[in-house]
Design a protein around this motif. Sequence first.
Motif, PDB file in Angstrom:
ATOM      1  N   SER B 110      11.523   2.803  21.110  1.00  0.00           N
ATOM      2  CA  SER B 110      10.185   2.987  22.131  1.00  0.00           C
ATOM      3  C   SER B 110       9.352   3.974  21.628  1.00  0.00           C
ATOM      4  O   SER B 110       8.093   4.262  22.037  1.00  0.00           O
ATOM      5  N   SER B 111       9.849   5.037  20.505  1.00  0.00           N
ATOM      6  CA  SER B 111       8.791   6.050  19.995  1.00  0.00           C
ATOM      7  C   SER B 111       7.642   5.373  19.180  1.00  0.00           C
ATOM      8  O   SER B 111       6.715   5.574  19.290  1.00  0.00           O
ATOM      9  N   ALA B 112       8.253   4.328  18.430  1.00  0.00           N
ATOM     10  CA  ALA B 112       7.402   3.611  17.656  1.00  0.00           C
ATOM     11  C   ALA B 112       6.491   2.720  18.395  1.00  0.00           C
ATOM     12  O   ALA B 112       5.225   2.718  17.891  1.00  0.00           O
ATOM     13  N   VAL B 113       6.769   2.114  19.655  1.00  0.00           N
ATOM     14  CA  VAL B 113       5.980   1.429  20.444  1.00  0.00           C
ATOM     15  C   VAL B 113       4.798   2.257  20.999  1.00  0.00           C
ATOM     16  O   VAL B 113       3.695   2.331  21.108  1.00  0.00           O
ATOM     17  N   SER B 114       5.397   3.763  21.465  1.00  0.00           N
ATOM     18  CA  SER B 114       4.339   4.639  21.942  1.00  0.00           C
ATOM     19  C   SER B 114       3.386   4.845  20.998  1.00  0.00           C
ATOM     20  O   SER B 114       2.177   5.184  21.187  1.00  0.00           O
ATOM     21  N   SER B 115       3.798   5.191  19.736  1.00  0.00           N
ATOM     22  CA  SER B 115       3.092   5.673  18.671  1.00  0.00           C
ATOM     23  C   SER B 115       1.816   4.479  18.551  1.00  0.00           C
ATOM     24  O   SER B 115       0.599   4.831  18.050  1.00  0.00           O
ATOM     25  N   ILE B 116       2.243   3.293  18.456  1.00  0.00           N
ATOM     26  CA  ILE B 116       1.405   2.218  18.194  1.00  0.00           C
ATOM     27  C   ILE B 116       0.338   2.093  19.406  1.00  0.00           C
ATOM     28  O   ILE B 116      -0.854   1.878  19.288  1.00  0.00           O
ATOM     29  N   LEU B 117       0.709   2.326  20.637  1.00  0.00           N
ATOM     30  CA  LEU B 117      -0.024   2.182  21.859  1.00  0.00           C
ATOM     31  C   LEU B 117      -1.047   3.614  21.605  1.00  0.00           C
ATOM     32  O   LEU B 117      -2.388   3.388  22.032  1.00  0.00           O
ATOM     33  N   GLU B 118      -0.567   4.545  21.168  1.00  0.00           N
ATOM     34  CA  GLU B 118      -1.344   5.842  20.961  1.00  0.00           C
ATOM     35  C   GLU B 118      -2.654   5.396  19.846  1.00  0.00           C
ATOM     36  O   GLU B 118      -3.633   6.000  20.099  1.00  0.00           O
ATOM     37  N   LEU B 119      -2.219   4.871  18.970  1.00  0.00           N
ATOM     38  CA  LEU B 119      -3.173   4.374  17.850  1.00  0.00           C
ATOM     39  C   LEU B 119      -4.297   3.586  18.579  1.00  0.00           C
ATOM     40  O   LEU B 119      -5.484   3.616  18.218  1.00  0.00           O
ATOM     41  N   ILE B 120      -3.839   2.750  19.382  1.00  0.00           N
ATOM     42  CA  ILE B 120      -5.099   1.833  20.462  1.00  0.00           C
ATOM     43  C   ILE B 120      -5.814   2.807  21.074  1.00  0.00           C
ATOM     44  O   ILE B 120      -7.199   2.687  21.125  1.00  0.00           O
ATOM     45  N   MET B 121      -5.120   3.876  21.410  1.00  0.00           N
ATOM     46  CA  MET B 121      -5.888   4.838  22.455  1.00  0.00           C
ATOM     47  C   MET B 121      -6.714   5.543  21.457  1.00  0.00           C
ATOM     48  O   MET B 121      -8.199   5.906  21.955  1.00  0.00           O
ATOM     49  N   VAL B 122      -6.483   5.819  20.409  1.00  0.00           N
ATOM     50  CA  VAL B 122      -7.227   6.627  19.175  1.00  0.00           C
ATOM     51  C   VAL B 122      -8.199   5.961  18.898  1.00  0.00           C
ATOM     52  O   VAL B 122      -9.512   6.344  18.885  1.00  0.00           O
ATOM     53  N   SER B 123      -8.343   4.444  18.997  1.00  0.00           N
ATOM     54  CA  SER B 123      -9.549   3.478  18.460  1.00  0.00           C
ATOM     55  C   SER B 123     -10.460   3.495  19.556  1.00  0.00           C
ATOM     56  O   SER B 123     -11.534   3.051  19.248  1.00  0.00           O
ATOM     57  N   PHE B 124     -10.050   3.687  20.919  1.00  0.00           N
ATOM     58  CA  PHE B 124     -10.910   3.855  22.158  1.00  0.00           C
ATOM     59  C   PHE B 124     -11.411   5.289  22.118  1.00  0.00           C
ATOM     60  O   PHE B 124     -11.962   5.380  23.370  1.00  0.00           O
ATOM     61  N   ASN B 125     -11.210   6.190  21.120  1.00  0.00           N
ATOM     62  CA  ASN B 125     -11.642   7.551  21.446  1.00  0.00           C
ATOM     63  C   ASN B 125     -10.966   8.205  22.571  1.00  0.00           C
ATOM     64  O   ASN B 125     -11.772   9.223  23.146  1.00  0.00           O
ATOM     65  N   ILE B 126      -9.856   7.698  23.108  1.00  0.00           N
ATOM     66  CA  ILE B 126      -9.424   8.621  24.056  1.00  0.00           C
ATOM     67  C   ILE B 126      -8.867   9.949  23.459  1.00  0.00           C
ATOM     68  O   ILE B 126      -8.808  10.954  23.899  1.00  0.00           O
ATOM     69  N   PHE B 127      -8.205   9.770  22.252  1.00  0.00           N
ATOM     70  CA  PHE B 127      -7.881  10.831  21.627  1.00  0.00           C
ATOM     71  C   PHE B 127      -8.648  11.051  20.302  1.00  0.00           C
ATOM     72  O   PHE B 127      -8.702   9.854  19.506  1.00  0.00           O
ATOM     73  N   THR B 128      -9.027  12.092  20.035  1.00  0.00           N
ATOM     74  CA  THR B 128      -9.678  12.185  18.882  1.00  0.00           C
ATOM     75  C   THR B 128      -9.030  13.339  17.840  1.00  0.00           C
ATOM     76  O   THR B 128      -9.011  14.599  18.385  1.00  0.00           O
ATOM     77  N   TYR B 129      -8.379  13.001  16.735  1.00  0.00           N
ATOM     78  CA  TYR B 129      -7.644  13.782  15.932  1.00  0.00           C
ATOM     79  C   TYR B 129      -8.386  14.774  15.031  1.00  0.00           C
ATOM     80  O   TYR B 129      -9.483  14.385  14.490  1.00  0.00           O
ATOM     81  N   LYS B 130      -7.971  16.118  15.044  1.00  0.00           N
ATOM     82  CA  LYS B 130      -8.590  17.006  14.191  1.00  0.00           C
ATOM     83  C   LYS B 130      -7.692  17.492  13.320  1.00  0.00           C
ATOM     84  O   LYS B 130      -7.098  18.630  13.648  1.00  0.00           O
ATOM     85  N   GLY B 131      -7.238  16.815  12.407  1.00  0.00           N
ATOM     86  CA  GLY B 131      -6.075  17.249  11.441  1.00  0.00           C
ATOM     87  C   GLY B 131      -4.740  16.664  12.030  1.00  0.00           C
ATOM     88  O   GLY B 131      -3.654  17.017  11.326  1.00  0.00           O
TER      89      GLY B 131
END
Lengths: 155, 165
Positions: B110-131
């Motif tokens: 489930s952590s792996a699934v959550s990480s993949i979902l987070e990557l989708i969120m990143v692609s929609f600029n919900i999260f913007t990584y700074k390092g």
Amino acid sequence: LFLSIIINITFLIVITYIYLKKRLHIYESVLIFLSSSFIHSSKVQTQYLNKETLIVPRDIALLVIFWSLINILVPMILIWYLELLYWFRSTKLKILLTFVCVIVLLGMEEIAVRFNVLKYSVRNVNATSLYWLVLLLGSLLIQRLYRKFVLKGVN
Amino acid sequence: MPFPQLFDKNEIFFSLVFMVLIFLAIRLPKRFPLSISILLITYGAFIGNILDTLLATQPLDTFDVFDSKHYELFDLFIFFGYGFYYYILIYIYDRLSIRGFQNVHFVIFSSAVSSILELIMVSFNIFTYKGWKIYYSYTAYLFVIWSMVLFYRFIVSKFQPTKNL
């Protein structure tokens, strides 16, 4: 020194609460802890991210105290408040307890300001007192509403 | 708490995800009493709030949530989004009747699934990584989901009659 004092006080408050004969259901205590921490943390974030009236400490020891105050100490004081509220029968004592808790929370904040854990660019003591009062009464409201679900869900 | 200045793709995408999560949480067949469901959602929101606040604000400031550095209304919604998401995870956990070593498999998967979902969120600029890196998120999810499972087992173990309330 202040870090160790805060950790000891927090530890004492938590341990005493665990061994206390409780009037609140464990679910109610947990909900009050989680929700009050969430609400207070949101308020603090609004203060330092939006209004910039509060400055987050850079020093790691002060930062630990800062987050301990928000996420452990304040919620534990609220749980103690509700617990004591059920211990007291008289309305006068309940009202007095509410004001004592506001003073305790204000005092805790004042000590944190003295030790540079909280740095305000603008600080209004009346508004802060009102905020603590609303938080105390809000937690009472949450607990009262939730008690209905606890009773319905269990029996 | 301000509204977002520009209601663009990240807010639209998040609103859709948020509605789907609420819809699922409501429409799924009932497994827990409402008192436990409320606790699970609140715990998810609480842990999401603590981690995001620690990681996304000073002094670490490793990522931004949505467009602004300010604490917006959608920042608040995202914590409830976490709450509903973790609630659904625990729902699946309970539905599968996971016991013993399967717990480890569940948390890792489930952590792996959550990480993949987070990557989708990143692609929609919900999260913007700074390092920040996605494998840091994976580690955080291991911790969060494990704590969620422990919390669930704890509150279920405390489920008892309440005649004296």
